[in-house]
Structures are given as structure tokens and as C-alpha cells.
Design an enzyme around this catalytic site. Sequence first.
Site, short mmCIF file in Angstrom:
data_model
loop_
_atom_site.label_atom_id
_atom_site.label_comp_id
_atom_site.label_asym_id
_atom_site.label_seq_id
_atom_site.Cartn_x
_atom_site.Cartn_y
_atom_site.Cartn_z
N ASP A 286 0.86 -1.17 0.00
CA ASP A 286 0.00 0.00 0.00
C ASP A 286 0.90 1.24 0.00
OD1 ASP A 286 -2.44 1.47 0.44
OD2 ASP A 286 -3.16 -0.23 1.62
N ASP B 66 -3.12 4.49 -2.44
CA ASP B 66 -4.21 4.88 -1.54
C ASP B 66 -4.72 6.28 -1.88
OD1 ASP B 66 -5.65 4.50 1.10
OD2 ASP B 66 -4.59 6.37 1.50
N GLU C 182 -6.74 3.16 -5.76
CA GLU C 182 -8.00 3.19 -5.03
C GLU C 182 -8.83 4.32 -5.63
OE1 GLU C 182 -9.86 3.68 -0.59
OE2 GLU C 182 -8.18 4.91 -1.17
N HIS D 66 -10.80 -3.39 3.78
CA HIS D 66 -10.67 -2.88 5.15
C HIS D 66 -11.50 -1.62 5.40
CE1 HIS D 66 -8.13 -0.49 2.69
NE2 HIS D 66 -8.02 0.39 3.66
N ASP D 67 -12.09 -1.07 4.37
CA ASP D 67 -12.94 0.12 4.54
C ASP D 67 -14.42 -0.24 4.51
OD1 ASP D 67 -10.77 1.87 4.68
OD2 ASP D 67 -10.69 2.09 2.50
C1 GLC Z 1 -8.12 5.07 1.95
C2 GLC Z 1 -7.90 3.86 2.80
C3 GLC Z 1 -8.53 4.09 4.13
C4 GLC Z 1 -7.88 5.28 4.77
C5 GLC Z 1 -7.94 6.48 3.86
C6 GLC Z 1 -6.99 7.54 4.32
O1 GLC Z 1 -9.46 5.28 1.68
O2 GLC Z 1 -8.36 2.71 2.16
O3 GLC Z 1 -8.43 2.99 4.97
O4 GLC Z 1 -8.51 5.56 5.99
O5 GLC Z 1 -7.55 6.19 2.54
O6 GLC Z 1 -5.67 7.14 4.09
#
Ligand code: GLC
Length: 575
Positions: A126, A228, A282, A348-349
Site C-alpha cells: 500500500d 491509496d 483506489e 478494510h474500509d
Molecule cells: C483510503 C484507505 C482508508 C484510509 C484512507 C486515508 O481510503 O483505504 O483505509 O482511511 O484512505 O488514508
Amino acid sequence: MTSKVLYATLAVLITFSCSQEEKTESTTITKAWWKEEIVYQIYPRSFKDTNGDGIGDLKGIIEELNYIQSLGVTAVWLNPIYSSPNADNGYDVSDYRGIMNEFGTMEDFDLMLAGIHKRGIKLIMDVVVNHSSDEHPWFQQSRSSRDNPYRDYYHWWPAEKGKPNYRYSLFDEQGDAWQYDSLTNSYYLHYFAAKQPDLKWENPKVRQEVYDIMRFWADKGVDGFRLDAFQFVAKDTTYPKFPDGFEKDFIQYYAMQPGIHDYLREMNTEVFSKYKVMSVAEGAGRNFEDAHDLVDEVRKELNMAYAFEGVDIAKPEGYDLVHFKKVFTKWDSAFAHDGWLSIFLANHDQARLVSRFGNDSPEFRDHSAKMLNTFILSMRGTPYCYYGDELGMTNIGFERIEQYQDIAAINGYKKMLNEGGDVEKYTRDLKFSSRDNGRTPMQWDETLNAGFTSATPWLPANPNHVTLNVKQQQEDPNSVLNHFRKLTALRKAEPVLVYGAYDIVQREHPTVYAYTRTLEDRKVLVLLNFSVSESKIDLPQITIGKFWINNYDDLRREGDTILLQPYQAVIVEVD
Ligand code: GLC
Ligand code: CA
């Protein structure tokens, strides 16, 4: 369980033809190794604790490498493992070249990577570079004075100019993305929490720092990067006013702003083109055009992106399958010839797959989890499977705000209170959708804390680990786990599941998601009953051949009608 595919012996002969509108397209998709990967996502904090501090660690992953290999996955994506004060569980990095103390050391990392590679598996890291931690030395320097050489690594607004135009923050207690810092009488920008200041990508020095960090990890041998929140990196540094209420649709204002494609092409030249690595962003932007611009091969930016539209469909009150099918079909057809996507229903979100899209009651949990995994592993696009979903792990369903650890839940609660919101509704929604639902300890066995730790885990294990765990599912040939293994074995053996054209069948059917995948002379039909009740689907003139997957013992039919049992999932060869 061997990785051999078990074919159902049942041979049913039925004939079927697709309706006029659903013609088979010929596929022109070019092959690439990263299209053939099956990615297993590990949230390291929750996977396995080996030193008794209640927090998962790299040694825990090392201990379970044989398990990971036994899943048949080909790549592992790790959530951030870099040094971090953990305001957002590692998504606030204070040293991009260091390992988080709680997770272990660089030596552990090297051992883990070697162990992963030894098993023929790839590792995806990541990369969190829309923002850093406020404890990163760059930010410490940056905030120290207005003429510090690092000042321009972040977005600052001098307070003597008044308050900057409103920017919405996803994680801030007030929803305000500008944080006042008295040290230099200025505001800094943070799209996420105040401890996650946004890096200024418009500064070429920042970009070179990031490429250098990525090369550091690529030189160690990692095989890919997940970027990310990357769609947010480019910003108009005049910070113009956005229309009132823009935050309700902030993606339109934050995502894919001018400059982002230049940054990605630069990253491609500086990093991706120099190594054999895959890249995934993402977020896929505001629309198909954005998504294409990110991933079309000729543009030399990224390999693939995650589009959120599909995963966003699940709501506490349920969801409409016809809509679900429409969304996945639309995204598939937009990428039928150029570009490539990721397929996922959880990460994980998100809360747990089976609780959001299936049915987590003891009666239907296993069948619906198998059905959803069948979907993910039989669609076109690189599948991403989140740890625990191979078992059908479910939401823990906290009742009280004090039980949560997630900054999004906690600060969201404070914001709701500030705004005089509905506490009961907020808590109810959180119980269904909180990210902590998807972060509870991996359920290894029936013992206290699910075999995850000998100490108090950082987040409690789901009490259902007593009957839902790896140990018990290993032994059961009909378990969700062994169904998952059948699917990965199939996907690796049968290119039709990777490259085959996707054609939806009976798109308006309210409870069954049916589609075919076709590659040259190979054609399979996927039938998924998304309903708790039996569903009927008429499929005249179809000849069903060998069964590849069936989460029941048989497939019932009456003439041209197939009767699918609750959450039945079938993949069969057809003519
Ligand atoms: C992305 C990640 C998430 C995180 C956010 C801030 O959306 O997947 O888990 O909280 O970015 O980094
Ligand atoms: Ca630990």
C-alpha cells in the site's frame, strides 16, 4: 484439501438460448500477468499476533504463509506496515522506509517477502501518499517556519488572508479540512484526519521523494503497489470556492483534478516501467472516462483501479439485485476491450461481505458466503479477496460507540453530535457499515480470542469464532474455505474465467444473477441465487455439461426451469 478441482458428477441436459439483446461479444483483451492474479488482502493488525501484545504482526503472517498458499491465491496485498502513530491504523505514515514497531522489523519484512516469493506468491504494498502523518519529519519541518525548505511539501494558507475557502474532510470532527496551526499562523489542508496532512503533489520535489520511496520497495523485490486515495492528489492550489453543498458529492470536486495524469505518467516512467510491478489505484474517478484514462494500456499510467459503485450498493435496509447487476454489467462493458478493473465486494474500509451482500444468519451464512465468493472469482477483472471472507466471517455488530476503534467512526460520531444528528440512527448505521466490522481478528480456531492472540486483542474477536474458524473449516470438505479453494484452482486452470467475454442473462430477473463467460470454444454459465428463497429461472434450449462449482449437492429442474435453492451458486459448462 488438494487444489484439484472437484467436478460434480451430476450431468443435466437442458437447452437454452440467450435473449436477443444479450449477444456474445468477441473478446480482444490482451493477456497480462497481473490480469491473472488472485489477490488476498491482509489487514496485518488483525491477522496473527505472535508476541502477545494483542496486535497482529509480520511474524504472524510468516507463521501462516502455508495457510495463505493453501488458499490458491497468487498475490498478497498488505495494508500499510510503515512506521506510523496509528491515527488511522497505518494510513498516516511517519517513515515510508521503516516498519511499524508493532508489526516488527525490516528483518521480519525481508523474511516475510522471501517466504512469500518462495511459495510463488507476489506481494503488493500500500502506498499512502495523498497525505503523510503530521509526525512525519517532512511535516515537522514544514510547519516549523514559513521559509523552511519543506514548507511547500504541504498545502498551507496564511491566516492573515482570512479563512481559506471551505474544504470538506472525510474524517474531521467538524468536517473541516483546514486545520489552523498557530506556530506559523497558517492553515494546512487535510482531506482525511487532522493528523493526515495532504502532501502537495504540485511540488516536483514531493513527487521525486515518492518515486524514490517506491523504488526503495521495488528494489527489495515487491511486486506491486496499491495507491491509496490517489485520485485526490492533484489540487488547484488557488483553493477556489466550491459551490455550497459540494461535500455531498465531493468526489466530483476532489477526484482526478488537472495534473493527475501527468503525475501518473511520470510515476510510470520513474518507477513502474523500470520493474515488473503491478499498479492499482483506489478509486476510479468521477466517471468511465476518468477510469479509462487511468488504466488504458496505451496511456502508460496504471494497470487497474477500483471502482466503488458496486461496493457502495449495500445498505442496512437491503439492496436491489437488478441494480447490482446493472452496475457490474455497466462497468464490465465499459472495459470489455480496453483497460482493466479490480473485482471486489469487501476490503478494510467496508463491513463484512456476507453481512452486507449475503445473509449472515447461521442458517444461510455458508451458502451465501460461497455464492458471493463464486461471484468475485468468476467475474472479469482481477479479484481481490479480503482476509476472513474465505471463511465467511461476519460483522461483529457493536452496539455502543465506545466499542469502536476506527477514527472514521469516532470522529463521525462527534461530527454528528456537533450537528445535532440522530444518535440512534448513526449507531444503527455504524453497526451495519463500520469499517471495524471488517477488522476483527482472523478466526483461526475456537479458543479464546480465536487463536489470534494470547493477550487482549486490539479489537475483540467475533464470538462466532467458536463455530466459524479455519481449524474447523479445514476439515470440512463442504466448508466455505474449501469452496474458496476450488474457485481459486478453477480460475487458475481456466482462462475463460479471466479473459472470457461476460454476457448477462435475463438482466431483469429479480433474484438470480446469471451470466456466461466465453473464450473461444469454452463457455460457462454462472447462476447465482441472491435470495433467501428458492428462485426459478427459465433457460430453454441450453445444454448443461460438466459442473465446475455447485454449493449444493444437486441442481433441481422442472422442464426448462431451473430451481435454485437459497443462495445456490453454480458454474457449469454450456454449449
Ligand atoms: C483510503 C484507505 C482508508 C484510509 C484512507 C486515508 O481510503 O483505504 O483505509 O482511511 O484512505 O488514508
Ligand atoms: Ca504482536
